[in-house]
Design an enzyme around this catalytic site. Structure first.
Site, PDB file in Angstrom:
ATOM      1  N   HIS A 177       0.892  -1.211  -0.096  1.00  0.00           N
ATOM      2  CA  HIS A 177       0.040   0.007   0.126  1.00  0.00           C
ATOM      3  C   HIS A 177       0.915   1.241  -0.021  1.00  0.00           C
ATOM      4  O   HIS A 177       1.773   1.685   1.054  1.00  0.00           O
ATOM      5  CB  HIS A 177      -0.836  -0.060   1.094  1.00  0.00           C
ATOM      6  CG  HIS A 177      -1.860  -1.210   1.356  1.00  0.00           C
ATOM      7  ND1 HIS A 177      -3.119  -1.065   0.567  1.00  0.00           N
ATOM      8  CD2 HIS A 177      -1.495  -2.388   1.671  1.00  0.00           C
ATOM      9  CE1 HIS A 177      -3.627  -2.436   0.814  1.00  0.00           C
ATOM     10  NE2 HIS A 177      -2.655  -3.234   1.646  1.00  0.00           N
TER      11      HIS A 177
ATOM     12  N   ASP B 111       2.166  -6.930   2.255  1.00  0.00           N
ATOM     13  CA  ASP B 111       1.169  -6.315   2.665  1.00  0.00           C
ATOM     14  C   ASP B 111       1.515  -4.832   3.440  1.00  0.00           C
ATOM     15  O   ASP B 111       1.036  -4.642   4.614  1.00  0.00           O
ATOM     16  CB  ASP B 111       0.108  -6.998   3.599  1.00  0.00           C
ATOM     17  CG  ASP B 111      -1.293  -6.429   3.759  1.00  0.00           C
ATOM     18  OD1 ASP B 111      -1.619  -5.342   3.186  1.00  0.00           O
ATOM     19  OD2 ASP B 111      -2.251  -7.075   4.322  1.00  0.00           O
TER      20      ASP B 111
END
Ligand code: DOR
Length: 468
Positions: A70, A312
């Site tokens: 992200h 992640d």
């Protein structure tokens, strides 16, 4: 073999390492020039004017590839931006990352995907971008997938949430089946997970914190495997965390369903017992699970069932993270620590350092031999999980028209990392390249680190320091 003497452009000699790629392992120097590997040979003379990078005692590998980061741009550049995330990635040994589309606004149009790709062009790591499955990640209407695919998007996901409507997901698979793309699912049934802040189990009962059952993940894994079988389209299961999910994955692979799966370093190294501190840094989705789940995740990596490790990497500002557990955003950063954590968990078989449970390993490091249920991976198998296998899933591998994942041979693109498996370092959040500080490993002593990273022939990390 190309003659090093005829190399042109900026030349870099990576000297004294052990080259490890999909073709095997050999002691060799690697000469890079003009973005390309020019020569791989046992002892290459330093060409005049060449920069020398010492790789003594290190592994020279294809750059690592992260399927799941992200980067928060656009929308939350205070938490991270493409450049800071890319620098964190380069410091972690990555030469490519797939940026997740849960930005603000979310990546549901070709125009925004192109904007992100353009921003990534100047970054010290190759930025690929994933698109949403549904408009605005609202779970109601599909994105114009073909338009996004036409600008190079290869992975579609509503990550941060799963697609709840099974009929919409079936149509997404049908649509995707005609395109060169893969659907990535964040497997979480929102009704089963509602109100939970950690894994549902012994630890959550003891702490009195509402739990998220493993079943919330497993029902969506099962549903999507069935939809993938019905449609024949490709499914990628993101951040799998529960033992039951690995059982479903094994059965699906045995049945020939087109599925791949990733596991995160934090689900290999931490358990739900970390929440005993009530520290929101350990809040993540899917949640840290039980010792049995961690052992199943490690076994899945060791057996080859799991296809990739993905970070992640989920940066959060302290205003949204340093809050009571029920209000804190889920997520932890991971690009700079992934290699060391994965090496410790999978190759050296280290137990969770916070509580020392037996997670299915001993401390010897290992051969990867099957049989005992306590087997470890060799470093080459770890690199398969972190470089060439994810490169293929992302559509970035050399055999799929991309430039990632090796092999390291003359004439091939020079996206490389030099990994020192013995380098010990203490994780200092304030010294990290990420704009956020939410690492669960703060203060840990880790062993293993990317010493140099070479992107398109340019050393972007040298001796553990970012060059730009
Ligand atoms: O913990 C998580 N954080 N899990 C996700 O799926 C999304 C991510 C985020 O965007 O912060």
């Amino acid at each position: 073999m190309a003659d090093p003497a005829v190399a042109t452009g900026d030349q870099t000699l990576i000297r004294g390492g052990v080259v490890v790629d999909e073709t095997g392992e050999r002691r060799a120097d690697v000469l890079v020039a003009g973005g390309t590997v020019v020569a791989v040979a046992e002892a290459i003379d330093v060409p005049r004017g060449a920069r020398v990078l010492d790789a003594g005692g290190c592994i020279v590998a294809p750059g690592l590839v992260d399927l799941h980061a992200h980067l928060r741009e656009p929308g939350d550049e205070e938490a991270e931006c493409i450049e800071s995330g890319a620098r964190a990635a380069a410091l972690g040994g990555y030469t490519a990352v797939v940026a997740m589309p849960n930005t603000e606004p979310p990546v549901d149009s070709a125009a925004l995907a192109m904007e992100i790709l353009a921003l990534g062009e100047a970054a010290p790591c190759r930025i690929s971008v994933a698109g949403c499955i549904t408009m605005g990640r609202a779970g109601e209407r599909l994105v114009p997938m073909a338009e996004l695919a036409a600008v190079g998007v290869r992975i579609f996901t509503d990550d941060g949430a799963g697609v709840q409507d099974p009929d919409l997901m079936r149509r997404a698979f049908e649509y995707a089946g005609d395109l060169p793309v893969t659907l990535g699912e964040h497997c979480e049934d929102s009704r089963l997970a509602a109100g939970g802040h950690m894994n549902e189990g012994v630890a959550s009962s003891r702490l009195g914190i509402p739990g998220i059952p493993a079943g919330a993940e497993e029902v969506m894994v099962a549903r999507d495997l069935i939809l993938a079988r019905m449609t024949g389209a490709r499914l990628h299961l993101m951040h799998l965390s529960s033992a039951g999910s690995f059982e479903l994955l094994a059965a699906a692979k045995a049945a020939g369903i087109a599925v791949t799966a990733e596991v995160t370093p934090h689900h290999l190294s931490l358990t739900d017992e970390a929440l005993e501190s009530y520290d929101p840094v350990f809040k993540v989705n899917p949640p840290l699970r039980s010792r049995q789940d961690v052992a199943a995740a490690r076994a899945g990596c060791a057996s080859g069932l799991v296809d990739a490790l993905a970070t992640d990497h989920a940066p959060h500002r302290s205003e949204t993270k340093d809050l009571p557990l029920d209000q804190a955003s889920p997520g932890m950063i991971g690009l700079e620590t992934a290699f060391a954590v994965a090496l410790g968990a999978l190759v050296r078989g280290e137990p969770d350092l916070r509580g020392e449970p037996d997670l299915g390993g001993d401390s010897r490091g290992g051969s990867g031999e099957a049989g005992s249920g306590r087997e470890h991976l060799g470093v080459a198998s770890l690199l398969a999980l972190m470089s060439w296998r994810p490169a293929r899933i992302a559509g970035l591998s050399q055999d799929r028209g991309g430039d990632q994942g090796g092999p390291i041979m003359a004439g091939r693109p020079a996206n490389l990392c030099v990994l020192d498996t013995e380098h010990t370092w203490v994780v200092d959040p304030s010294a990290m390249a990420s704009r956020s500080r939410n690492t669960p490993y703060a203060g840990w002593t880790l062993r293993g680190r990317a010493r140099h990273t070479i992107l398109a022939g340019e050393p972007v990390v040298v001796d553990f320091e970012a060059q730009r």
